[in-house]
Design a protein around this motif. Structure first.
Motif, mmCIF file in Angstrom:
data_model
loop_
_atom_site.group_PDB
_atom_site.id
_atom_site.type_symbol
_atom_site.label_atom_id
_atom_site.label_comp_id
_atom_site.label_asym_id
_atom_site.label_seq_id
_atom_site.Cartn_x
_atom_site.Cartn_y
_atom_site.Cartn_z
ATOM 1 N N SER A 26 0.850 -1.104 0.023
ATOM 2 C CA SER A 26 -0.195 0.139 0.015
ATOM 3 C C SER A 26 0.843 1.244 -0.124
ATOM 4 C CB SER A 26 -1.006 0.022 1.210
ATOM 5 O OG SER A 26 -0.099 -0.060 2.371
ATOM 6 N N LYS A 27 2.004 1.280 0.655
ATOM 7 C CA LYS A 27 2.847 2.385 0.638
ATOM 8 C C LYS A 27 3.408 2.774 -0.724
ATOM 9 C CE LYS A 27 3.770 2.477 5.726
ATOM 10 N NZ LYS A 27 4.619 3.216 6.699
ATOM 11 N N TYR A 28 3.868 1.417 -1.257
ATOM 12 C CA TYR A 28 4.375 1.427 -2.626
ATOM 13 C C TYR A 28 3.686 2.192 -3.481
ATOM 14 C CZ TYR A 28 5.959 -0.122 -7.175
ATOM 15 O OH TYR A 28 6.129 -0.206 -8.681
ATOM 16 N N ARG A 29 2.090 1.696 -3.672
ATOM 17 C CA ARG A 29 1.080 2.249 -4.346
ATOM 18 C C ARG A 29 0.990 3.727 -4.065
ATOM 19 N NH1 ARG A 29 -1.886 -2.406 -2.354
ATOM 20 N NH2 ARG A 29 -1.337 -4.057 -3.571
ATOM 21 N N LYS A 30 1.000 4.167 -2.848
ATOM 22 C CA LYS A 30 0.874 5.535 -2.456
ATOM 23 C C LYS A 30 2.090 6.142 -3.160
ATOM 24 C CE LYS A 30 0.708 8.499 1.464
ATOM 25 N NZ LYS A 30 0.752 8.536 2.945
ATOM 26 N N GLN A 31 3.386 5.797 -3.197
ATOM 27 C CA GLN A 31 4.163 6.503 -3.850
ATOM 28 C C GLN A 31 4.388 6.578 -5.292
ATOM 29 O OE1 GLN A 31 7.932 4.517 -2.270
ATOM 30 N NE2 GLN A 31 8.003 5.638 -0.380
ATOM 31 N N LEU A 35 3.917 9.795 -7.437
ATOM 32 C CA LEU A 35 4.590 10.297 -8.668
ATOM 33 C C LEU A 35 3.816 10.427 -9.811
ATOM 34 C CD1 LEU A 35 7.439 7.538 -8.805
ATOM 35 C CD2 LEU A 35 7.571 9.858 -8.355
ATOM 36 N N LEU A 36 2.752 9.668 -9.886
ATOM 37 C CA LEU A 36 1.814 9.945 -11.087
ATOM 38 C C LEU A 36 0.964 11.460 -11.096
ATOM 39 C CD1 LEU A 36 -0.017 6.403 -11.612
ATOM 40 C CD2 LEU A 36 1.610 7.705 -13.154
ATOM 41 N N GLN A 37 0.942 11.612 -9.852
ATOM 42 C CA GLN A 37 0.080 13.249 -9.110
ATOM 43 C C GLN A 37 1.020 14.117 -9.753
ATOM 44 O OE1 GLN A 37 -0.679 13.747 -5.292
ATOM 45 N NE2 GLN A 37 -2.148 15.169 -5.391
ATOM 46 N N GLY A 38 2.283 13.654 -9.603
ATOM 47 C CA GLY A 38 3.154 14.952 -9.932
ATOM 48 C C GLY A 38 3.038 15.281 -11.562
ATOM 49 N N ARG A 39 2.847 13.982 -12.229
ATOM 50 C CA ARG A 39 2.757 14.295 -13.632
ATOM 51 C C ARG A 39 1.637 14.575 -14.131
ATOM 52 N NH1 ARG A 39 5.482 8.381 -15.394
ATOM 53 N NH2 ARG A 39 7.446 8.684 -14.421
ATOM 54 N N ASN A 40 0.220 13.970 -13.588
ATOM 55 C CA ASN A 40 -1.173 14.164 -13.803
ATOM 56 C C ASN A 40 -1.652 14.443 -12.470
ATOM 57 O OD1 ASN A 40 -0.380 13.460 -16.426
ATOM 58 N ND2 ASN A 40 -0.842 11.278 -15.956
ATOM 59 N N GLY A 41 -1.525 15.434 -11.974
ATOM 60 C CA GLY A 41 -2.190 15.961 -10.638
ATOM 61 C C GLY A 41 -3.567 15.817 -10.469
ATOM 62 N N GLU A 42 -4.349 16.149 -11.694
ATOM 63 C CA GLU A 42 -5.938 16.228 -11.577
ATOM 64 C C GLU A 42 -6.471 14.891 -11.730
ATOM 65 O OE1 GLU A 42 -6.861 19.055 -14.540
ATOM 66 O OE2 GLU A 42 -5.995 20.853 -13.533
ATOM 67 N N ALA A 81 -4.959 11.889 -10.981
ATOM 68 C CA ALA A 81 -4.585 11.022 -9.926
ATOM 69 C C ALA A 81 -5.368 11.310 -8.726
ATOM 70 C CB ALA A 81 -3.098 11.077 -9.538
ATOM 71 N N GLU A 82 -6.051 12.485 -8.400
ATOM 72 C CA GLU A 82 -6.558 12.919 -7.069
ATOM 73 C C GLU A 82 -7.722 12.000 -6.716
ATOM 74 O OE1 GLU A 82 -6.785 14.530 -3.692
ATOM 75 O OE2 GLU A 82 -5.263 15.084 -5.218
ATOM 76 N N PRO A 83 -8.858 11.628 -7.442
ATOM 77 C CA PRO A 83 -9.718 10.534 -7.190
ATOM 78 C C PRO A 83 -8.997 9.489 -6.806
ATOM 79 C CG PRO A 83 -10.522 11.595 -9.331
ATOM 80 C CD PRO A 83 -8.960 12.000 -8.951
ATOM 81 N N VAL A 84 -8.087 8.824 -7.389
ATOM 82 C CA VAL A 84 -7.697 7.708 -7.232
ATOM 83 C C VAL A 84 -6.657 7.566 -5.568
ATOM 84 C CG1 VAL A 84 -5.893 5.779 -7.757
ATOM 85 C CG2 VAL A 84 -7.313 6.895 -9.567
ATOM 86 N N LEU A 85 -6.112 8.676 -5.522
ATOM 87 C CA LEU A 85 -5.282 8.774 -4.343
ATOM 88 C C LEU A 85 -6.330 9.013 -3.276
ATOM 89 C CD1 LEU A 85 -2.627 9.354 -3.305
ATOM 90 C CD2 LEU A 85 -2.821 11.802 -3.499
ATOM 91 N N LYS A 86 -7.557 9.506 -3.562
ATOM 92 C CA LYS A 86 -8.555 9.526 -2.022
ATOM 93 C C LYS A 86 -8.820 8.197 -1.885
ATOM 94 C CE LYS A 86 -10.296 14.440 -2.892
ATOM 95 N NZ LYS A 86 -11.376 15.078 -3.280
ATOM 96 N N VAL A 87 -9.011 7.472 -2.851
ATOM 97 C CA VAL A 87 -9.647 5.982 -2.545
ATOM 98 C C VAL A 87 -8.560 5.366 -2.019
ATOM 99 C CG1 VAL A 87 -10.119 3.910 -3.693
ATOM 100 C CG2 VAL A 87 -11.334 6.049 -4.469
ATOM 101 N N HIS A 88 -7.233 5.474 -2.258
ATOM 102 C CA HIS A 88 -6.169 4.858 -1.946
ATOM 103 C C HIS A 88 -5.879 5.246 -0.341
ATOM 104 C CE1 HIS A 88 -2.267 2.816 -1.540
ATOM 105 N NE2 HIS A 88 -1.741 3.975 -1.134
ATOM 106 N N ARG A 89 -6.171 6.516 -0.018
ATOM 107 C CA ARG A 89 -5.844 6.893 1.375
ATOM 108 C C ARG A 89 -7.077 6.044 2.239
ATOM 109 N NH1 ARG A 89 -5.275 12.929 -0.241
ATOM 110 N NH2 ARG A 89 -3.118 12.733 -0.704
ATOM 111 N N ALA A 90 -8.249 6.055 1.571
ATOM 112 C CA ALA A 90 -9.331 5.599 2.513
ATOM 113 C C ALA A 90 -9.178 4.076 2.647
ATOM 114 C CB ALA A 90 -10.834 5.719 1.986
ATOM 115 N N ASN A 91 -8.526 3.424 1.727
ATOM 116 C CA ASN A 91 -8.211 1.843 1.817
ATOM 117 C C ASN A 91 -7.026 1.732 2.694
ATOM 118 O OD1 ASN A 91 -10.233 1.142 -0.221
ATOM 119 N ND2 ASN A 91 -9.064 0.951 -1.848
ATOM 120 N N SER A 92 -6.198 2.636 2.555
ATOM 121 C CA SER A 92 -4.869 2.388 3.360
ATOM 122 C C SER A 92 -5.232 2.609 4.772
ATOM 123 C CB SER A 92 -3.854 3.380 3.162
ATOM 124 O OG SER A 92 -3.245 3.229 1.867
#
Length: 112
Positions: A18-23, A27-34, A36-47
């Motif tokens: 999960s930490k690897y996926r978060k990192q 990285l993807l957010q740095g490239r495509n910030g907009e 990756a945001e929904p995916v990052l929110k879901v990932h945070r909730a899952n983590s």
């Protein structure tokens, strides 16, 4: 114990992944910030959910370890009591045998 150890190992691997996926998402957010945001929110909730489940599993593992320790202690107490009773039984049988022998000797010494 092996089963508990395996579960803890799997949980640790899941946390690492999960930490690897978060990192990777960062990285993807740095490239495509907009994007990756929904995916990052879901990932945070899952983590957070995974971490809470890992904590619960660790607590259950600790309770199981304590229960095993109590059970082992009880088993050893029963074994010790059984050994004491067997020794006492053996000694009582020896005393009974001696008393029977003394009664027989006493009868033989009595005149008819």
């Amino acid at each position: 114990e092996l089963w508990i150890s395996l579960e803890e190992h799997q949980d640790a691997l899941e946390l690492i992944m999960s930490k690897y996926r978060k990192q990777m998402l960062q990285l993807l957010q740095g490239r495509n910030g907009e994007d990756a945001e929904p995916v990052l929110k879901v990932h945070r909730a899952n983590s957070l959910e995974i971490e809470s489940q890992i904590d619960r599993i660790c607590e259950m593992g600790e309770v199981m370890r304590k229960a095993i320790q109590v059970d082992d202690d009880q088993f050893f107490k029963v074994q010790e009591k059984l050994a004491q009773l067997e020794l006492e039984n053996k000694e009582l049988r020896e005393l009974l045998s001696i008393s029977k022998e003394s009664l027989e000797v006493g009868r033989e010494d009595l005149p008819d």
